[in-house]
Design a protein around this motif. Structure first.
Motif, PDB file in Angstrom:
ATOM      1  N   UNK A  91       0.822  -1.416   0.468  1.00 37.25           N
ATOM      2  CA  UNK A  91       0.373  -0.072   0.480  1.00 37.25           C
ATOM      3  C   UNK A  91       0.925   1.238  -0.013  1.00 37.25           C
ATOM      4  N   UNK A  92       0.465   1.702  -1.095  1.00 38.13           N
ATOM      5  CA  UNK A  92       1.267   4.145  -0.476  1.00 38.13           C
ATOM      6  C   UNK A  92       0.214   5.003  -0.033  1.00 38.13           C
ATOM      7  N   UNK A  93       0.784   6.330  -0.076  1.00 40.00           N
ATOM      8  CA  UNK A  93       0.133   7.299   0.459  1.00 40.00           C
ATOM      9  C   UNK A  93       1.664   8.279  -0.190  1.00 40.00           C
ATOM     10  N   UNK A  94       0.306   9.321  -0.332  1.00 41.60           N
ATOM     11  CA  UNK A  94       1.439  10.447  -0.214  1.00 41.60           C
ATOM     12  C   UNK A  94       1.889  11.257  -1.430  1.00 41.60           C
ATOM     13  N   UNK A  95       3.309  11.808  -1.348  1.00 42.94           N
ATOM     14  CA  UNK A  95       3.198  13.048  -3.528  1.00 42.94           C
ATOM     15  C   UNK A  95       3.604  11.376  -4.448  1.00 42.94           C
ATOM     16  N   UNK A  96       2.875  11.772  -5.545  1.00 42.73           N
ATOM     17  CA  UNK A  96       2.832  10.642  -6.004  1.00 42.73           C
ATOM     18  C   UNK A  96       4.862  10.748  -7.009  1.00 42.73           C
ATOM     19  N   UNK A  97       5.136  12.256  -7.505  1.00 40.13           N
ATOM     20  CA  UNK A  97       6.940  11.377  -7.680  1.00 40.13           C
ATOM     21  C   UNK A  97       7.482  10.911  -6.620  1.00 40.13           C
ATOM     22  N   UNK A  98       7.455  10.878  -5.468  1.00 46.21           N
ATOM     23  CA  UNK A  98       7.641  10.282  -3.942  1.00 46.21           C
ATOM     24  C   UNK A  98       7.944   9.177  -3.938  1.00 46.21           C
ATOM     25  N   UNK A  99       6.190   8.654  -4.413  1.00 48.93           N
ATOM     26  CA  UNK A  99       5.799   7.110  -4.663  1.00 48.93           C
ATOM     27  C   UNK A  99       6.247   6.668  -5.853  1.00 48.93           C
ATOM     28  N   UNK A 100       6.568   7.221  -7.010  1.00 49.41           N
ATOM     29  CA  UNK A 100       6.747   6.366  -8.368  1.00 49.41           C
ATOM     30  C   UNK A 100       7.925   6.302  -8.180  1.00 49.41           C
ATOM     31  N   UNK A 101       9.304   7.397  -7.216  1.00 44.54           N
ATOM     32  CA  UNK A 101      10.286   6.730  -6.983  1.00 44.54           C
ATOM     33  C   UNK A 101      10.913   5.765  -6.435  1.00 44.54           C
ATOM     34  N   UNK A 102       9.683   5.529  -5.752  1.00 47.59           N
ATOM     35  CA  UNK A 102      10.005   4.423  -4.162  1.00 47.59           C
ATOM     36  C   UNK A 102       9.722   2.855  -5.191  1.00 47.59           C
ATOM     37  N   UNK A 159      12.088   0.059  -5.571  1.00 54.22           N
ATOM     38  CA  UNK A 159      11.406  -0.959  -5.518  1.00 54.22           C
ATOM     39  C   UNK A 159      11.782  -2.440  -6.910  1.00 54.22           C
ATOM     40  N   UNK A 160      11.634  -1.660  -7.764  1.00 54.49           N
ATOM     41  CA  UNK A 160      11.859  -3.549  -9.000  1.00 54.49           C
ATOM     42  C   UNK A 160      12.983  -2.702  -9.977  1.00 54.49           C
ATOM     43  N   UNK A 161      14.035  -2.330  -9.317  1.00 58.24           N
ATOM     44  CA  UNK A 161      15.096  -2.289  -9.812  1.00 58.24           C
ATOM     45  C   UNK A 161      15.451  -1.564 -11.135  1.00 58.24           C
ATOM     46  N   UNK A 162      14.854   0.033 -11.417  1.00 61.33           N
ATOM     47  CA  UNK A 162      14.496   0.192 -12.306  1.00 61.33           C
ATOM     48  C   UNK A 162      15.547   1.813 -12.288  1.00 61.33           C
ATOM     49  N   UNK A 163      15.581   1.701 -11.431  1.00 59.81           N
ATOM     50  CA  UNK A 163      16.737   3.402 -10.891  1.00 59.81           C
ATOM     51  C   UNK A 163      17.946   2.963 -11.081  1.00 59.81           C
ATOM     52  N   UNK A 164      19.382   3.297 -12.006  1.00 62.42           N
ATOM     53  CA  UNK A 164      18.799   5.019 -11.897  1.00 62.42           C
ATOM     54  C   UNK A 164      18.475   5.438 -13.342  1.00 62.42           C
ATOM     55  N   UNK A 165      18.123   4.637 -14.290  1.00 66.59           N
ATOM     56  CA  UNK A 165      17.678   4.150 -15.640  1.00 66.59           C
ATOM     57  C   UNK A 165      16.242   5.489 -15.606  1.00 66.59           C
ATOM     58  N   UNK A 166      15.501   3.999 -15.101  1.00 62.25           N
ATOM     59  CA  UNK A 166      14.584   5.507 -14.828  1.00 62.25           C
ATOM     60  C   UNK A 166      13.994   6.714 -13.735  1.00 62.25           C
ATOM     61  N   UNK A 167      13.770   7.551 -13.715  1.00 60.33           N
ATOM     62  CA  UNK A 167      13.617   8.522 -12.282  1.00 60.33           C
ATOM     63  C   UNK A 167      12.017   9.643 -12.761  1.00 60.33           C
ATOM     64  N   UNK A 168      11.686   9.461 -11.606  1.00 58.93           N
ATOM     65  CA  UNK A 168      10.253   9.834 -10.929  1.00 58.93           C
ATOM     66  C   UNK A 168      10.595  11.653 -11.169  1.00 58.93           C
ATOM     67  N   UNK A 169       9.567  12.250 -11.993  1.00 57.22           N
ATOM     68  CA  UNK A 169       9.796  13.585 -11.779  1.00 57.22           C
ATOM     69  C   UNK A 169       8.568  14.476 -11.290  1.00 57.22           C
ATOM     70  N   UNK A 170       8.694  15.774 -11.059  1.00 61.58           N
ATOM     71  CA  UNK A 170       7.804  16.443 -10.898  1.00 61.58           C
ATOM     72  C   UNK A 170       6.872  17.359 -12.075  1.00 61.58           C
ATOM     73  N   UNK A 171       6.231  16.904 -12.486  1.00 61.19           N
ATOM     74  CA  UNK A 171       6.158  17.632 -14.063  1.00 61.19           C
ATOM     75  C   UNK A 171       5.592  19.183 -13.733  1.00 61.19           C
ATOM     76  N   UNK A 172       5.878  20.142 -14.772  1.00 62.53           N
ATOM     77  CA  UNK A 172       5.822  21.238 -14.669  1.00 62.53           C
ATOM     78  C   UNK A 172       4.442  21.469 -14.041  1.00 62.53           C
ATOM     79  N   UNK A 173       3.328  20.869 -14.518  1.00 63.82           N
ATOM     80  CA  UNK A 173       2.108  21.517 -13.616  1.00 63.82           C
ATOM     81  C   UNK A 173       2.071  21.119 -12.144  1.00 63.82           C
ATOM     82  N   UNK A 174       2.977  20.617 -11.560  1.00 59.18           N
ATOM     83  CA  UNK A 174       3.281  20.812  -9.360  1.00 59.18           C
ATOM     84  C   UNK A 174       2.237  18.994  -9.600  1.00 59.18           C
TER      85      UNK A 174
END
Length: 228
Positions: A99-110, A114-129
């Motif tokens: 289960x997850x909750x919180x900011x989308x960028x933080x959750x995506x990054x985690x 978790x599935x070992x796709x970092x650092x190639x995959x990176x979660x970012x905050x979109x321009x819209x916030x």
């Protein structure tokens, strides 16, 4: 195609820009793969991508067809979405669900970590916030692509992916309404557009050969049909 396709080497360092190619890139609930036809040798495991676009992925296979001395190289592989789909989100040991909750960028990054796709995959905050995720419970042992898309849909969001500066950037943004545009995350559709349609029709009626009745009909640029 008019847009240059970037091809990396096996170590994922940009090695060439290709202008002459055919690329079929697909992602969604049914397929997350691509097929590339190009007159270039590309190593296994290389990346091919369109900069700033969702279109791209990793080369997994090659088909070499030889016909009358001409060789056609067709590469196939997983799109960025397919790489997500190949990873499994499992609950922690001793837990029934993840289960997850919180900011989308933080959750995506985690989740990516978790599935070992970092650092190639990176979660970012979109321009819209950044956006928030209410408490969400994943299905047990769901693939990461399906799980993230389901989490996004449950919160009125959609997953976005783009390859930029050596990273596959991922983020969640609000799913748009229908309006004047089609949001591919809100419905299934198959769209095509034809620019050059027939504009002259010849009708053949009664009679034989030179005595046969013939009528000509023409459509103008606005679609009006007349005999002029």
């Amino acid at each position: 195609m008019g847009v240059g396709l970037v091809v990396t080497d096996a170590n994922h360092v940009d090695s060439m820009m290709v202008e002459d190619y055919s690329l079929d890139c697909a992602w969604g609930k049914d397929e997350n793969d691509f097929e590339l036809t190009v007159d270039k040798l590309i190593p296994q495991g290389a990346f091919v991508y369109l900069e700033e676009s969702e279109c791209g992925g990793i080369v997994d296979a090659l088909r070499d067809q030889l016909e009358r001395g001409d060789s056609t190289l067709t590469y196939s592989g997983r799109t960025w979405h397919g790489m997500l789909e190949n990873k499994i989100l499992a609950p922690d040991s001793g837990q029934d669900y993840l289960t997850v909750s919180g900011n989308a960028s933080t959750i995506l990054g985690a989740l990516l970590s978790r599935v070992s796709l970092t650092p190639l995959f990176k979660a970012v905050v979109p321009p819209s916030g950044d956006v928030s995720i209410k408490s969400y419970q994943f299905e047990r042992y769901v693939d990461a692509y399906t799980g993230v898309c389901a989490m996004a849909k449950a919160n009125g969001l959609k997953l976005k992916v783009a390859y930029r500066s050596g990273h596959v950037e991922t983020w969640l943004e609000t799913a748009g309404d229908y309006g004047n545009d089609i949001d591919s995350d809100l419905l299934d559709f198959d769209a095509s557009r034809t620019w050059r349609k027939p504009n002259h029709m010849i009708g053949l009626g009664k009679g034989e050969l030179r005595n046969r009745i013939v009528s000509h009909w023409y459509a103008d640029a606005k679609g009006n049909v007349t005999q002029t």
